[in-house]
Design a protein around this motif. Structure first.
Motif, mmCIF file in Angstrom:
data_model
loop_
_atom_site.group_PDB
_atom_site.id
_atom_site.type_symbol
_atom_site.label_atom_id
_atom_site.label_comp_id
_atom_site.label_asym_id
_atom_site.label_seq_id
_atom_site.Cartn_x
_atom_site.Cartn_y
_atom_site.Cartn_z
ATOM 1 N N GLN A 392 0.851 -1.196 0.000
ATOM 2 C CA GLN A 392 0.000 0.000 0.000
ATOM 3 C C GLN A 392 0.878 1.235 0.000
ATOM 4 O OE1 GLN A 392 -3.180 -0.120 2.825
ATOM 5 N NE2 GLN A 392 -3.886 1.951 2.357
ATOM 6 N N ILE A 393 0.456 2.225 -0.805
ATOM 7 C CA ILE A 393 1.254 3.453 -0.897
ATOM 8 C C ILE A 393 0.893 4.373 0.272
ATOM 9 C CG2 ILE A 393 1.839 5.439 -2.334
ATOM 10 C CD1 ILE A 393 0.911 3.669 -4.723
ATOM 11 N N TRP A 395 0.442 7.681 0.952
ATOM 12 C CA TRP A 395 0.266 8.988 0.314
ATOM 13 C C TRP A 395 0.349 10.099 1.348
ATOM 14 C CZ3 TRP A 395 0.272 8.683 -4.810
ATOM 15 C CH2 TRP A 395 -0.212 7.532 -5.432
ATOM 16 N N ILE A 404 -7.692 14.176 -10.004
ATOM 17 C CA ILE A 404 -8.199 13.052 -9.211
ATOM 18 C C ILE A 404 -7.359 11.811 -9.547
ATOM 19 C CG2 ILE A 404 -10.009 12.433 -10.891
ATOM 20 C CD1 ILE A 404 -11.739 11.788 -8.334
ATOM 21 N N LEU A 405 -6.969 11.117 -8.472
ATOM 22 C CA LEU A 405 -6.129 9.920 -8.658
ATOM 23 C C LEU A 405 -7.077 8.735 -8.834
ATOM 24 C CD1 LEU A 405 -3.164 9.105 -8.702
ATOM 25 C CD2 LEU A 405 -3.280 8.851 -6.238
ATOM 26 N N GLU A 406 -7.243 8.355 -10.108
ATOM 27 C CA GLU A 406 -8.293 7.385 -10.402
ATOM 28 C C GLU A 406 -7.886 5.952 -10.044
ATOM 29 O OE1 GLU A 406 -8.979 8.243 -14.494
ATOM 30 O OE2 GLU A 406 -10.375 9.874 -14.035
ATOM 31 N N ASN A 407 -6.662 5.647 -10.345
ATOM 32 C CA ASN A 407 -6.252 4.254 -10.085
ATOM 33 C C ASN A 407 -4.725 4.198 -9.944
ATOM 34 O OD1 ASN A 407 -6.547 1.577 -9.619
ATOM 35 N ND2 ASN A 407 -6.892 0.976 -11.753
ATOM 36 N N VAL A 408 -4.278 3.134 -9.372
ATOM 37 C CA VAL A 408 -2.848 2.935 -9.226
ATOM 38 C C VAL A 408 -2.554 1.445 -9.390
ATOM 39 C CG1 VAL A 408 -2.877 2.710 -6.706
ATOM 40 C CG2 VAL A 408 -0.836 3.537 -7.813
ATOM 41 N N ARG A 476 -10.778 16.304 -12.725
ATOM 42 C CA ARG A 476 -12.071 16.305 -12.050
ATOM 43 C C ARG A 476 -13.052 17.145 -12.885
ATOM 44 N NH1 ARG A 476 -13.264 15.283 -6.747
ATOM 45 N NH2 ARG A 476 -11.057 15.111 -6.232
ATOM 46 N N PHE B 57 -16.769 9.814 -8.892
ATOM 47 C CA PHE B 57 -15.361 10.149 -8.611
ATOM 48 C C PHE B 57 -14.631 9.026 -7.866
ATOM 49 C CE2 PHE B 57 -17.420 14.393 -8.796
ATOM 50 C CZ PHE B 57 -16.799 14.849 -9.953
ATOM 51 N N PRO B 58 -14.548 7.841 -8.531
ATOM 52 C CA PRO B 58 -13.745 6.803 -7.876
ATOM 53 C C PRO B 58 -12.287 7.240 -7.769
ATOM 54 C CG PRO B 58 -14.414 6.116 -10.075
ATOM 55 C CD PRO B 58 -15.070 7.427 -9.845
ATOM 56 N N THR B 59 -11.700 7.030 -6.643
ATOM 57 C CA THR B 59 -10.308 7.464 -6.390
ATOM 58 C C THR B 59 -9.697 6.635 -5.264
ATOM 59 O OG1 THR B 59 -8.896 9.363 -5.893
ATOM 60 C CG2 THR B 59 -11.036 9.311 -4.811
ATOM 61 N N ILE B 60 -8.405 6.823 -5.073
ATOM 62 C CA ILE B 60 -7.737 6.113 -3.974
ATOM 63 C C ILE B 60 -7.142 7.077 -2.962
ATOM 64 C CG2 ILE B 60 -7.199 3.954 -5.173
ATOM 65 C CD1 ILE B 60 -4.428 5.220 -5.753
ATOM 66 N N VAL B 61 -7.307 8.369 -3.220
ATOM 67 C CA VAL B 61 -6.798 9.378 -2.283
ATOM 68 C C VAL B 61 -7.925 10.358 -1.989
ATOM 69 C CG1 VAL B 61 -5.189 11.294 -2.012
ATOM 70 C CG2 VAL B 61 -4.412 9.184 -3.059
ATOM 71 N N SER B 139 -7.610 -0.469 -0.962
ATOM 72 C CA SER B 139 -6.695 0.404 -0.200
ATOM 73 C C SER B 139 -6.904 1.849 -0.623
ATOM 74 C CB SER B 139 -5.248 0.010 -0.489
ATOM 75 O OG SER B 139 -5.038 -1.317 -0.108
ATOM 76 N N SER B 141 -6.053 6.250 0.862
ATOM 77 C CA SER B 141 -5.441 7.094 1.890
ATOM 78 C C SER B 141 -6.250 8.355 2.081
ATOM 79 C CB SER B 141 -4.023 7.490 1.479
ATOM 80 O OG SER B 141 -3.169 6.384 1.591
ATOM 81 N N THR B 143 -5.578 12.155 3.025
ATOM 82 C CA THR B 143 -4.435 13.081 3.129
ATOM 83 C C THR B 143 -4.932 14.485 3.454
ATOM 84 O OG1 THR B 143 -4.479 13.540 0.782
ATOM 85 C CG2 THR B 143 -3.120 11.683 1.467
#
Lengths: 477, 144
Positions: A392-393, A395, A404-408, A476, B57-61, B139, B141, B143
């Motif tokens: 897991q990152i 952040w 927007i951070l959509e995926n990683v 966004r 707005f799917p996101t991970i942060v 997962s 985060s 912030t």
């Protein structure tokens, strides 16, 4: 009292030999140098040593340092000042005599004749100075004299001091059974503590006694009183026996005289006992005192650990031991002489707290433990397992509001970690080093490599300890 | 007579076939039953909101400025009415657990938590069935 018991309990066979040898050396020094000033000075230094220890105990800093300074040069002072005495002892005796012989103090000086003549002179109020030399050569102190070399007799002595004799004003020097010289001029004393009625004769006799180890008998011409000067002592003679006793002490006895044998034996026994007691007390003071404190870092050892259980962490790897003991012992101790051991046979999985006590610590003899820092040790025991965990990152920072951070996508996204069962039980992920969101400034794909953060008790079984990160950043809307 | 004999053989054959098919059906039954009971997760997202039963707005942060964090999950098919859990963890600590109903034939559902200043850090949402079987771990985060 506890310290005393500790010391007695810890006495080694080496300590007993140490005391025995030192006592014998001191006893031999007495035997060799008795009757000279060396013994007195040695006693003086011994007293100084004791005062120094007391001053140290009472924390009298300047006094303690001053005495230590004097003692540091004591050996040099003794050798320089008493070089003649030391030389005469070493020259006069062979190796056997130095190591274990007893040089009995015999005399062939006719003490009775001397005493008879002294009392006769006293009665007649004829002034007299009779010098009985010690071990010191008197050549340096006598300015002039007339050689006589006549056998000692009461008649010869009284005739020398007869006021009509040209030699009667000087001193008579005796040696063994002979009058070596007469009319000797002696150095006058500069002492001011003497009675005012002491004339030049008294001052001359006392002057020689001050400087040499001779015994000087002085008969007053005015009052007929008899005085003996030896060292700094001036003794008024009250009886014939008194003078005989003093002369025996100084010159010795006739060989075979029962009184002499008894006194010699008593003196030797006293000297031996005093030497032993003195050395023992000094030994206890130096070798077994607890006046020096030192901190030593000692590693901890563990024993009887179950085969399937491992030590995963300890609160400390070594313990600082604050030790006390004599300066000599404390300075000579080495870390490998000390051990701190914990028996893990009754330990359980997880955190075990052990109190460091005297039972866990082995110290060299004569060393006492004041305290240990820390006083307890936490040991975490665990069974080793492997567990697959997602990456897991971590952040941090703030992403620009329009992005927007959509995926990683992570490579690898799962890692296998080996470590303690208890540690891994609740662990849910392996995190990367912090990834700053402020670094992301535009849309699209972003690649980065970040190292993984892992507790030092855990081991990564696969991968290089880093993760490739591919981020998909959108706008966004 | 010959016709009767043929009819008897046919009857026995039919009986054997019925028995074999029944046995085969019985052997497959637990598998089918299991498949039928376990819903299939098709969509699982962390998102900033849910509108019309769809994640927005799917996101991970997630910024701490936002009010909520949503976890959306969709199961298709759902073979029988059941429930799942959304377990929210902050690092190793379980913060909250939501029991969510699933209904046949397909069902989308979500849980959410209110963001507080102290919630910043890495999080996980574990989606499980009533028996604790993990469908997916998400997962994310929180912030600045």
């Amino acid at each position: 009292m506890e310290n005393l018991f500790l010391v007695l309990y810890n006495i080694r066979w080496q300590d007993l030999i140490d005391i025995a040898i030192s006592s014998y050396i001191l006893f031999r020094l007495y035997v060799l140098f008795r009757g000279t000033y060396v013994i007195r000075v040695l006693i003086g230094f011994a007293m100084l040593l004791i005062f120094g220890r007391i001053a140290g105990q009472l924390e009298l800093i300047v006094t303690s340092y001053a005495i230590q300074g004097i003692l540091a040069v004591a050996a040099l002072i003794i050798i320089v000042v008493f070089r003649n005495e030391i030389r005469s002892v070493l020259q006069a005796t062979n190796m056997k005599s130095i190591l274990w012989g007893f040089s009995h103090k015999f005399t062939d000086t006719p003490i009775d004749s001397i005493v008879d003549s002294v009392f006769e002179l006293s009665q007649r109020k004829d002034g007299a100075i009779i010098v009985c030399p010690g071990k010191k050569d008197l050549k340096d102190f006598i300015q002039s004299s007339i050689e006589v070399r006549g056998k000692i007799s009461s008649e010869l002595l009284t005739s020398i001091f007869w006021h009509g004799n040209p030699l009667h004003d000087g001193a008579v020097i005796l040696k063994d059974d002979k009058i070596m010289a007469a009319g000797a001029i002696l150095p006058l004393t500069k002492r001011e503590d003497l009675p005012s009625y002491y004339g030049t004769r008294h001052r001359a006799g006392i002057g020689l006694a001050d400087q040499a180890d001779a015994l000087v008998i002085i008969v007053s011409e005015e009052r007929g009183e008899i005085v003996v000067a030896k060292g700094l002592k001036v003794i008024n003679i009250v009886s014939r026996e008194h003078l005989v006793d003093i002369l025996h002490n100084h010159l010795g006895f006739d060989e075979g005289e029962p009184e002499f044998v008894r006194r010699e034996k008593t003196r030797i026994v006293y000297a031996a006992v005093i030497s032993f007691l003195f050395v023992t007390s000094v030994w206890f003071s130096f070798a077994r005192s607890l006046d020096t404190v030192r901190t030593v870092d000692v590693p901890i050892e563990y024993s009887n650990r179950q085969s399937d259980i491992q030590i995963f962490s300890t609160s400390v790897n070594s313990v600082q031991l604050l030790l006390s003991g004599s300066g000599t012992l404390i300075k000579s101790i080495r870390p490998e002489q000390m051990q701190i051991k914990f028996d893990l046979s009754d330990s359980k999985l997880g955190k075990n707290t052990y109190k460091i006590s005297k039972n866990n610590i082995s110290l060299p003899p004569g060393i006492a433990l004041i305290k240990s820092i820390p006083s307890v040790v936490d040991i975490t025991l665990d069974q080793e397992i492997s567990k697959k965990l997602p990456v897991q990152i971590n952040w941090t920072g703030k992403l620009m509001p329009h992005l927007i951070l959509e995926n990683v996508i992570l490579k690898p996204d799962i890692v296998t970690v080996t470590g303690g069962k208890l540690k891994l039980k609740d662990m849910r992920a392996v995190y990367t080093e912090p990834f700053q969101l402020n670094d992301i400034t535009k849309t699209g794909e972003l690649f980065k490599v970040k190292p993984l953060q892992l507790d030092k008790t855990l081991i990564l079984k696969n991968g290089k300890g880093e993760v490739e990160i591919s981020c998909l950043v959108g706008e966004r809307r | 007579m010959e016709s009767l004999k043929n009819r008897l053989v046919l009857l026995i054959f039919i009986l054997i076939m019925v028995t074999v098919c029944d046995a085969a059906h019985s052997a497959e039954a637990p598998v089918n039953s299991s498949n039928r009971k376990s819903p299939v997760l098709t969509v699982a997202n962390m998102c900033e909101g849910v509108e019309d039963f769809k994640p927005t707005f799917p996101t991970i942060v997630f910024s701490a400025d936002k009010e909520f964090v949503y976890c959306y999950s969709k199961f298709d098919p759902v073979f029988e009415n059941t429930f799942i859990f959304h377990n929210w963890y902050k690092e190793e600590k379980l913060i909250s657990s939501f029991k969510l109903i699933l209904q046949v034939p397909s069902w989308g559902t979500f849980s959410r938590i209110r963001i507080r200043e102290s919630d910043m850090g890495p999080w996980q949402v574990e989606i499980t069935d009533p028996n604790g079987k993990v469908f997916k771990i998400l997962s994310f985060s929180i912030t600045e």
